[in-house]
Enzyme design. Structure first.
Site, PDB file in Angstrom:
ATOM      1  N   GLU A  58      46.747  45.544  34.922  1.00 51.87           N
ATOM      2  CA  GLU A  58      46.540  46.950  35.239  1.00 51.87           C
ATOM      3  C   GLU A  58      46.461  47.133  36.745  1.00 51.87           C
ATOM      4  O   GLU A  58      45.631  46.508  37.408  1.00 51.87           O
ATOM      5  CB  GLU A  58      45.258  47.471  34.588  1.00 51.87           C
ATOM      6  CG  GLU A  58      45.343  47.588  33.075  1.00 51.87           C
ATOM      7  CD  GLU A  58      44.141  48.285  32.476  1.00 51.87           C
ATOM      8  OE1 GLU A  58      44.229  48.679  31.304  1.00 51.87           O
ATOM      9  OE2 GLU A  58      43.108  48.437  33.160  1.00 51.87           O
ATOM     10  N   CYS A  59      47.318  47.979  37.286  1.00 55.06           N
ATOM     11  CA  CYS A  59      47.293  48.392  38.679  1.00 55.06           C
ATOM     12  C   CYS A  59      47.413  47.184  39.607  1.00 55.06           C
ATOM     13  O   CYS A  59      48.503  46.679  39.842  1.00 55.06           O
ATOM     14  CB  CYS A  59      46.037  49.209  38.967  1.00 55.06           C
ATOM     15  SG  CYS A  59      46.168  50.197  40.487  1.00 55.06           S
ATOM     16  N   ALA A  60      46.310  46.689  40.146  1.00 57.43           N
ATOM     17  CA  ALA A  60      46.371  45.537  41.038  1.00 57.43           C
ATOM     18  C   ALA A  60      47.006  44.338  40.355  1.00 57.43           C
ATOM     19  O   ALA A  60      47.724  43.556  40.982  1.00 57.43           O
ATOM     20  CB  ALA A  60      44.972  45.180  41.524  1.00 57.43           C
TER      21      ALA A  60
ATOM     22  N   SER B 166      51.073  47.859  34.093  1.00 55.57           N
ATOM     23  CA  SER B 166      51.117  49.289  34.386  1.00 55.57           C
ATOM     24  C   SER B 166      50.124  49.613  35.484  1.00 55.57           C
ATOM     25  O   SER B 166      49.173  48.871  35.731  1.00 55.57           O
ATOM     26  CB  SER B 166      50.761  50.086  33.126  1.00 55.57           C
ATOM     27  OG  SER B 166      50.549  51.455  33.422  1.00 55.57           O
TER      28      SER B 166
END
Length: 852
Positions: free
Chosen positions: A351-353, A448
């Protein structure tokens, strides 16, 4: 004695007594985090078991709460988990890992500010009502007195269901100011629980996404201790405890993760990434995995060189990998282990990072390479809730369930932003990647930007645990994450040596690209040697070589040429020595290098042990010079080229000055004479600035190593203090004086006027043959050859007699870019014809492949 369980059966009918309160404010930046963390720390220091919560999706503030209390900080977010789960999740956090004596909930933004166009859903007031907790308003005393009371009274009257029970006045300027404010609130009938003066010792530094996470601050524990003392001295803690105890009974049993998921067989081991780079993870995520029968272990990618044995799943959450990109990239053994695990089908959620880490590059630093995408920092903040749907089955969604609520929070841009099989879709946008890298017939990689709170979507935890259990079964039949991942035709990885530069050859220069018999378009020196008159000047120094050289005449010539004080001047053995002196002499804790550019400054900084970060600008042959953007405030030094090598970009002087405010600014103007001094930063006053110049390029003096620094006298003196004695030879110093004469500078200006015309001819010829060129103001051009294919054209050009500068050693550029020195028109015609011939061959080869 262990603390009593507040959820015994005696309160089933009437609710349970859970002392609690909410800390709110009229707006952001009033000091909610300071007051909340201080209260938690002060109460804990008194032996009170305090539990911290945060309204909304924020990850950073709960980190400070956890540091203050020694127990997990938790989030209460009606948008992401549904309002029906807020009170149960609150009750769960109250008793886990042991029952607390008091809960302190930090609000978000202003008291009534929630998701837009929803009437305040997700606001602090919304959560306060869901858990029926009294509210303490933090009033920012800076620049206000009676008006602050009026605003507080207005907030208290706005919604009768929200009980505003008192105020803590924060950031008062003096005892008199505090007494004035306390009296105003008492007259208004609003209880004052504390008046807190300003104290710089208890502030947390900010970053591009908010406060710096507690786990990244070595001094965090000391700050928390100072904050506890500060709040204890200025807030009536007994009154706070009494107010919390006045909260009515809570009619909600604790959320139970075991009731949300079913245990899976095999006890699959899940590696959860943590440490300073990956600090964003909801506590309930690992609790759900535990409840599903998983063995959760933490991995710190900044220190751990390997994954745990028998790993069956990877969870890589959010954080600040862009701040730690160089160190994450340098840990090549772990990157390779992660790539092999994903390639073998180990279920992975990023997620993200986590998505940034699994991509190919982050700000030019090689990453894991498991995703066909790269990311860079940008000045634009992407922030907000998203109502997302999985259009097909993924690792965490079945493709049939209702949409989930998630949250985006980043300043990076990933290109491409989604694959053929995206992770999520919302508002006609697809985002992220859902991949099957091991080709087992089901997606095992979910990546994502979207953060999802699994307590609100327990199906995600269940599907992930189920996939991990299936992997355990497959591994028992011979599969292994340590096996040969290259068997997967879809797996993409980057295996590089464990080097602090992330595997990019920062020491590569154009002279390594030339070879005997080739026309040299790789090296930017304009002539093969000095002009005859300059050769005579240099030769005349041989009679003086028995004496040690003096820089006095060179310093005077440089100062006179630029109209600056001699104290602002330091002759150097080229730009290479200047960068090495800067890296050694100046206090650079967080240097930021703008790329793509000449790699010597970063190489020098790394050689000096500096923790370099990269700021990667997008290279687009169809656009002009990109803006520097909103550079991160944590960078204490900025390195940028102007004009920039290899793009030729010419940044505006005012933009550079603005970017350098509050930090040391180092500008490499090695090609500024080719730009006719446009936008130069050399001036009679240069506070906090250094400009580097080279005389090698124009005058054919690469073998003499001739250059200089002009800038802030204090900074120049610091460089001189570490420079070895007699750094420049007598011939180099004589050449410096000679080429800075008015006559020589006029001659150079005439030469570069011709270079301008030759560059225009070269660019026109290249573009006429379909090769885009980055338009710049330098004696070289950067050419985009990607239409020919994904590989470098250097070998093909060498076969046709041309040496060109490879671009892949510049962070942020791929092998499809090449840089060439601007040649004369006749050479241009021959070179462009060779390039066009290569393109025709490549096109013919492609057609042949398609027809076979």
């Amino acid at each position: 004695m262990p603390p009593a369980d507040p959820f015994d059966d005696t309160g089933a009918a009437d609710g349970w007594a859970l002392p609690r309160l909410v800390i709110a404010a009229a707006a952001s930046s009033a000091g909610k985090t300071t007051v909340t963390t201080g209260l938690l720390a002060a109460l804990t220091a008194r032996g009170v078991r305090a539990a911290g919560f945060k309204v909304g999706p924020d990850f950073i503030d709960p980190g400070y709460h956890a540091l203050a209390t020694g127990r997990p900080g938790r989030n209460l977010d009606p948008v992401m988990v549904g309002e029906e789960r807020v009170a149960p999740l609150f009750a769960h956090g109250f008793v886990t890992p042991e029952p607390a004596d008091i809960a302190v909930v930090e609000g978000v933004m202003g008291l009534f500010d929630g998701r837009l166009r929803t009437g305040g859903v997700g606001s602090t007031a919304h959560v306060a009502k869901l858990i029926t907790a009294p509210v303490i308003l933090v009033v920012d005393g800076a620049g206000s007195s009676r008006t602050a009371a009026a605003a507080a009274l207005g907030l208290a009257a706005f919604d009768p269901q929200v009980r505003v029970a008192g105020v803590i006045v924060n950031r008062v300027a003096s005892p008199a100011h505090g007494a004035e404010l306390a009296q105003v609130f008492q007259e208004a009938g609003m209880p004052v629980l504390g008046v807190v003066p300003r104290d710089a010792r208890v502030s947390a530094p900010s970053r591009h996404l908010g406060l710096v996470p507690a786990s990244e601050r070595a001094e965090s524990a000391h700050t928390i201790a100072a904050l506890a003392q500060h709040v204890d001295a200025h807030v009536d803690l007994d009154a706070v405890l009494e107010l919390a105890a006045s909260a009515p009974p809570l009619h909600a049993r604790p959320w139970d993760p075991a009731a949300e998921v079913a245990p899976v067989p095999g006890r699959p081991r899940i590696a959860v990434f943590g440490g300073r780079a990956f600090t964003f993870r909801y506590a309930e995520t690992t609790e759900l995995l535990d409840a599903a029968g998983c063995d959760v272990v933490e991995v710190d990618p900044l220190t751990d060189a390997a994954l745990p044995d028998n790993v069956a799943g990877l969870y890589i959450g959010g954080g600040f990998p862009e701040v730690h990109a160089a160190d994450l990239s340098a840990n090549a053994p772990l990157r390779d282990a992660v790539a092999r695990a994903i390639g073998a089908g180990v279920p992975t959620v990023a997620e993200c990072a986590g998505q940034l880490y699994l991509g190919e590059h982050l700000d030019g630093h090689p990453m894991v390479g498991a995703l066909p995408a790269s990311a860079r920092m940008t000045p634009r903040l992407t922030l907000g809730y998203r109502h997302a749907q999985a259009s097909e089955a993924t690792l965490v969604a079945d493709g049939r369930s209702d949409a989930v609520w998630g949250h985006e929070f980043h300043r990076t841009h990933t290109l491409p932003g989604a694959g053929e099989h995206p992770a999520w879709a919302w508002n006609d946008r697809v985002e992220g990647f859902s991949l099957d890298p091991a080709e087992i017939g089901e997606p095992t990689l979910h990546s994502s930007y979207l953060h999802v709170h699994w307590a609100g979507t327990p199906l995600a935890a269940q599907r992930f645990a189920d996939a991990a259990a299936r992997y355990v079964r497959r591994a028992g039949q011979g599969a292994s994450p340590e096996g040969d991942a290259s068997a997967s035709s879809t797996h993409r990885t980057t295996t590089l040596p464990s080097a602090p530069d992330g595997g990019i050859d920062l020491h590569h220069h154009g002279d390594r690209d030339i070879a005997a018999g080739l026309i040299d378009l790789a090296v930017n020196v304009q002539t093969t040697g000095p002009a005859p008159w300059l050769t005579d000047v240099i030769a005349a120094t041989t009679a003086t070589l028995g004496a040690y050289p003096s820089t006095d005449a060179a310093v005077a010539a440089i100062a006179d040429a630029h109209g600056v004080d001699p104290a602002m001047v330091l002759p150097t053995a080229g730009g290479a020595e200047a960068f090495a002196l800067i890296a050694r002499a100046l206090p650079l804790a967080h240097p930021l290098v703008v790329h793509p550019q000449f790699t010597e400054p970063e190489a020098a900084l790394r050689a000096a042990g500096r923790a370099v970060q990269r700021w990667l600008l997008p290279v687009d042959a169809h656009a002009g010079t990109p803006p520097l953007g909103e550079l991160p405030s944590w960078a204490d030094a900025l390195f940028v080229g102007n004009p920039t090598n290899p793009t030729g970009w010419l940044h505006r002087r005012n933009d550079l000055l603005e970017a350098g405010q509050g930090r040391i600014l180092v500008v490499d103007e090695a090609f500024m004479d080719a730009a006719h001094e446009a936008e130069s930063l050399i001036a009679p006053s240069m506070p906090g600035r250094l400009v580097l110049r080279s005389l090698s390029k124009t005058w054919g003096l690469a073998g003499l190593r001739v250059g200089y620094v002009v800038g802030d006298p204090a900074l120049v003196a610091a460089l001189a203090a570490v420079q070895p004695p007699w750094p420049l030879s007598s011939p180099a110093l004589a050449a410096t004086v000679a080429v800075l004469s008015p006559q020589a500078r006029a001659q150079a200006s005439t030469w570069y006027a011709q270079v301008d015309a030759d560059r225009a001819y070269l660019v026109s010829a290249l573009e006429a043959h379909g090769f885009p060129v980055v338009h710049g103001s330098a004696p070289f051009v950067l050419i985009d050859t990607s239409r020919v294919g994904a590989h470098s054209l250097r070998p093909g050009l060498a076969k046709r007699g041309f040496a060109v500068r490879r671009a892949e050693s510049f962070p942020g550029l791929s092998p499809t870019w090449i840089r060439i020195r601007v040649p004369d028109p006749e050479t241009t015609d021959t070179f462009v014809a060779a390039l066009a011939s290569l393109a025709e061959e490549a096109a013919a080869s492609t057609v042949g492949e398609r027809t076979r």
